[in-house]
Design an enzyme around this catalytic site. Structure first.
Site, PDB file in Angstrom:
ATOM      1  N   SER A   1       0.789  -1.258  -0.016  1.00  0.00           N
ATOM      2  CA  SER A   1       0.002  -0.075  -0.003  1.00  0.00           C
ATOM      3  C   SER A   1       0.849   1.269  -0.134  1.00  0.00           C
ATOM      4  O   SER A   1       2.112   1.313   0.379  1.00  0.00           O
ATOM      5  CB  SER A   1      -0.846   0.164   1.360  1.00  0.00           C
ATOM      6  OG  SER A   1      -1.666   1.285   1.431  1.00  0.00           O
TER       7      SER A   1
ATOM      8  N   TYR B   1      -2.167   0.367  10.875  1.00  0.00           N
ATOM      9  CA  TYR B   1      -2.097  -0.092   9.693  1.00  0.00           C
ATOM     10  C   TYR B   1      -1.020   0.566   8.713  1.00  0.00           C
ATOM     11  O   TYR B   1      -0.229  -0.604   7.893  1.00  0.00           O
ATOM     12  CB  TYR B   1      -3.506   0.589   8.925  1.00  0.00           C
ATOM     13  CG  TYR B   1      -3.627   0.200   7.370  1.00  0.00           C
ATOM     14  CD1 TYR B   1      -3.747  -1.426   7.205  1.00  0.00           C
ATOM     15  CD2 TYR B   1      -3.356   1.198   6.498  1.00  0.00           C
ATOM     16  CE1 TYR B   1      -4.039  -1.705   5.683  1.00  0.00           C
ATOM     17  CE2 TYR B   1      -3.539   0.369   5.110  1.00  0.00           C
ATOM     18  CZ  TYR B   1      -3.887  -0.906   4.596  1.00  0.00           C
ATOM     19  OH  TYR B   1      -4.028  -1.143   3.445  1.00  0.00           O
TER      20      TYR B   1
HETATM   21  P1  NDP Z   1     -11.662  -5.633   0.699  1.00  0.00           P
HETATM   22  O1  NDP Z   1     -12.243  -5.421   1.937  1.00  0.00           O
HETATM   23  O2  NDP Z   1     -12.570  -5.365  -0.525  1.00  0.00           O
HETATM   24  O3  NDP Z   1     -11.145  -7.365   0.348  1.00  0.00           O
HETATM   25  C1  NDP Z   1     -10.135  -7.782   1.310  1.00  0.00           C
HETATM   26  C2  NDP Z   1     -10.139  -9.308   1.234  1.00  0.00           C
HETATM   27  O4  NDP Z   1      -9.399  -9.738   2.058  1.00  0.00           O
HETATM   28  C3  NDP Z   1     -11.382  -9.867   1.311  1.00  0.00           C
HETATM   29  O5  NDP Z   1     -11.587 -11.064   0.309  1.00  0.00           O
HETATM   30  C4  NDP Z   1     -11.407 -10.866   2.753  1.00  0.00           C
HETATM   31  O6  NDP Z   1     -12.063 -12.143   2.510  1.00  0.00           O
HETATM   32  C5  NDP Z   1      -9.986 -10.905   2.760  1.00  0.00           C
HETATM   33  N1  NDP Z   1      -9.486 -11.303   4.005  1.00  0.00           N
HETATM   34  C6  NDP Z   1      -9.612 -10.036   4.998  1.00  0.00           C
HETATM   35  N2  NDP Z   1      -9.235 -10.735   6.376  1.00  0.00           N
HETATM   36  C7  NDP Z   1      -9.059 -11.991   6.161  1.00  0.00           C
HETATM   37  C8  NDP Z   1      -8.764 -13.312   6.686  1.00  0.00           C
HETATM   38  N3  NDP Z   1      -8.418 -13.001   8.252  1.00  0.00           N
HETATM   39  N4  NDP Z   1      -8.510 -14.371   6.148  1.00  0.00           N
HETATM   40  C9  NDP Z   1      -8.633 -14.586   5.046  1.00  0.00           C
HETATM   41  N5  NDP Z   1      -9.019 -13.535   4.127  1.00  0.00           N
HETATM   42  C10 NDP Z   1      -9.223 -12.329   4.614  1.00  0.00           C
HETATM   43  O7  NDP Z   1     -10.434  -4.859   0.372  1.00  0.00           O
HETATM   44  P2  NDP Z   1      -9.547  -4.661  -0.986  1.00  0.00           P
HETATM   45  O8  NDP Z   1      -9.514  -5.484  -1.980  1.00  0.00           O
HETATM   46  O9  NDP Z   1      -9.278  -3.182  -0.947  1.00  0.00           O
HETATM   47  O10 NDP Z   1      -7.979  -5.104  -0.055  1.00  0.00           O
HETATM   48  C11 NDP Z   1      -7.055  -6.156  -0.457  1.00  0.00           C
HETATM   49  C12 NDP Z   1      -5.870  -5.634  -0.116  1.00  0.00           C
HETATM   50  O11 NDP Z   1      -5.369  -4.523  -0.469  1.00  0.00           O
HETATM   51  C13 NDP Z   1      -5.660  -5.754   1.332  1.00  0.00           C
HETATM   52  O12 NDP Z   1      -4.297  -6.201   1.606  1.00  0.00           O
HETATM   53  C14 NDP Z   1      -5.563  -4.033   1.695  1.00  0.00           C
HETATM   54  O13 NDP Z   1      -4.860  -3.671   2.486  1.00  0.00           O
HETATM   55  C15 NDP Z   1      -4.783  -3.637   0.295  1.00  0.00           C
HETATM   56  N6  NDP Z   1      -5.009  -2.232  -0.162  1.00  0.00           N
HETATM   57  C16 NDP Z   1      -6.172  -1.432  -0.321  1.00  0.00           C
HETATM   58  C17 NDP Z   1      -6.276  -0.570  -0.570  1.00  0.00           C
HETATM   59  C18 NDP Z   1      -7.671   0.422  -0.791  1.00  0.00           C
HETATM   60  O14 NDP Z   1      -7.691   1.551  -0.662  1.00  0.00           O
HETATM   61  N7  NDP Z   1      -8.864  -0.420  -1.101  1.00  0.00           N
HETATM   62  C19 NDP Z   1      -5.353   0.349  -1.194  1.00  0.00           C
HETATM   63  C20 NDP Z   1      -4.178  -0.237  -0.987  1.00  0.00           C
HETATM   64  C21 NDP Z   1      -3.866  -1.590  -0.327  1.00  0.00           C
HETATM   65  P3  NDP Z   1     -12.876 -12.449   3.679  1.00  0.00           P
HETATM   66  O15 NDP Z   1     -13.656 -11.316   4.507  1.00  0.00           O
HETATM   67  O16 NDP Z   1     -14.110 -13.454   2.990  1.00  0.00           O
HETATM   68  O17 NDP Z   1     -12.076 -13.347   4.397  1.00  0.00           O
HETATM   69  C1  8X3 Z   2      -5.045   1.540   1.687  1.00  0.00           C
HETATM   70  C2  8X3 Z   2      -4.918   2.902   1.207  1.00  0.00           C
HETATM   71  O1  8X3 Z   2      -4.455   5.510   2.083  1.00  0.00           O
HETATM   72  O2  8X3 Z   2      -6.060   4.260   3.211  1.00  0.00           O
HETATM   73  O3  8X3 Z   2      -4.099   0.766   1.985  1.00  0.00           O
HETATM   74  O4  8X3 Z   2      -3.800   3.826   3.421  1.00  0.00           O
HETATM   75  S1  8X3 Z   2      -4.814   4.183   2.445  1.00  0.00           S
END
Ligand code: NDP
Ligand code: 8X3
Length: 255
Positions: free
Chosen positions: A143, A156
């Site tokens: 991220s 985070y």
């Molecule tokens: P979502 O919440 O849309 O998806 C998150 C996914 O992670 C879900 O499929 C969820 O599945 C899974 N997950 C969460 N906790 C667990 C767990 N304990 N065990 C197994 N699976 C888990 O978020 P994003 O798609 O945005 O996030 C994906 C990644 O990208 C994350 O690592 C996030 O930190 C990162 N990220 C996101 C950004 C954003 O702005 N959206 C920017 C930068 C990075 P389920 O709940 O079914 O287990």
């Molecule tokens: C998710 C993006 O800017 O909320 O990783 O940290 S931010």
């Protein structure tokens, strides 16, 4: 040779689901994982019907090392020597606020998922990657929060700085095994991320993306697909990908 498998964590929503869709539409077989079993099953059916690929579902919580190991041990034997790429995507933020008011349960969820979960899954899947005779790669979803810190982002940000460091460390340790390691670091993207971060408060979550065009999950899937399809001699180490309206963690051009 049949198409290799891409192993994706967190495929029930957001980036992981979009990666599953894009890799399947390009003929790759998949192992899709996440805790929400019903979502995995409906994604499996949709991708198999629409794209004619083989999709294996495996439901586990990345925070539980025993569950992770059991799930990976129980994968069907047809996957032997067939897993080419691991996408470590499962992750979350929980809460946002000053560290002195932090909730330790939220801290534990983030560290256990984003750092320890990524380690448990990697440790279990790396032996399978080593068996694959061909393109081997780990793509870690980091991220912008792993490059900078911002107000209220403390734990985070620390967890994503750890992902950044682990990507660099894995690249060194896995070099002898010819496993490419890529860190993808997105800025603000509209997925379920903020709904989870703000514990179901949809209004607060929606406010995060008001007034500008955030990234969408497909943008990250396309980035992952690009890094996964470079020639054998090329590795993309690190990509920082932002919405055009976002200059850094704290500078957003909102209308
Ligand atoms: P979502 O919440 O849309 O998806 C998150 C996914 O992670 C879900 O499929 C969820 O599945 C899974 N997950 C969460 N906790 C667990 C767990 N304990 N065990 C197994 N699976 C888990 O978020 P994003 O798609 O945005 O996030 C994906 C990644 O990208 C994350 O690592 C996030 O930190 C990162 N990220 C996101 C950004 C954003 O702005 N959206 C920017 C930068 C990075 P389920 O709940 O079914 O287990
Ligand atoms: C998710 C993006 O800017 O909320 O990783 O940290 S931010």
């Amino acid at each position: 040779m049949s198409s290799p498998y891409i192993f994706i964590t967190g495929a029930t929503a957001g980036f992981g689901e979009a990666c599953a869709e894009l890799f399947a539409s390009n003929g790759f077989n998949l192992v899709i994982t996440g805790r929400r079993h019903e979502r995995l099953i409906s994604l499996e059916k949709r991708l198999e019907n629409n794209h004619g690929v083989d999709v294996i579902t495996s439901s586990f919580d990345v925070r539980n090392e025993e569950e992770v190991n059991k799930a990976i041990d129980q994968l069907p034997s047809k996957l032997n020597k067939s897993i080419s790429i691991l996408i470590n995507n499962a992750g979350l933020a929980v809460g946002k606020g000053p560290i002195d008011l932090g909730i330790s349960e939220d801290w534990n969820r983030m560290i256990d998922t984003n750092v320890k979960g990524l380690l448990y899954v990697s440790k279990a899947v790396i032996p399978l990657l080593k068996q694959f005779d061909g393109h081997r790669q780990i793509i870690n979803i980091g991220s912008i929060a792993g490059k900078e810190v911002y107000p209220g982002g403390n734990v985070y940000c620390a967890s994503k700085h750890a992902v950044d460091a682990l990507s660099k460390a894995m690249r060194i340790d896995l070099l002898p095994h010819n496993i490419k390691v890529t860190n993808i670091a997105p800025g603000a993207a509209e997925t379920e991320f903020s709904v989870v971060r703000f514990k179901g408060n949809k209004t607060t979550a929606d406010n995060v993306y008001d007034g500008f065009d955030p990234l969408i999950a497909k943008d990250i899937a396309e980035t992952a697909y690009f890094v996964a399809t470079r020639p054998a001699h090329v590795n993309i180490n690190d990509i920082l990908i932002m919405p055009t309206a976002q200059a850094n963690s704290t500078t957003l051009l909102k209308k």
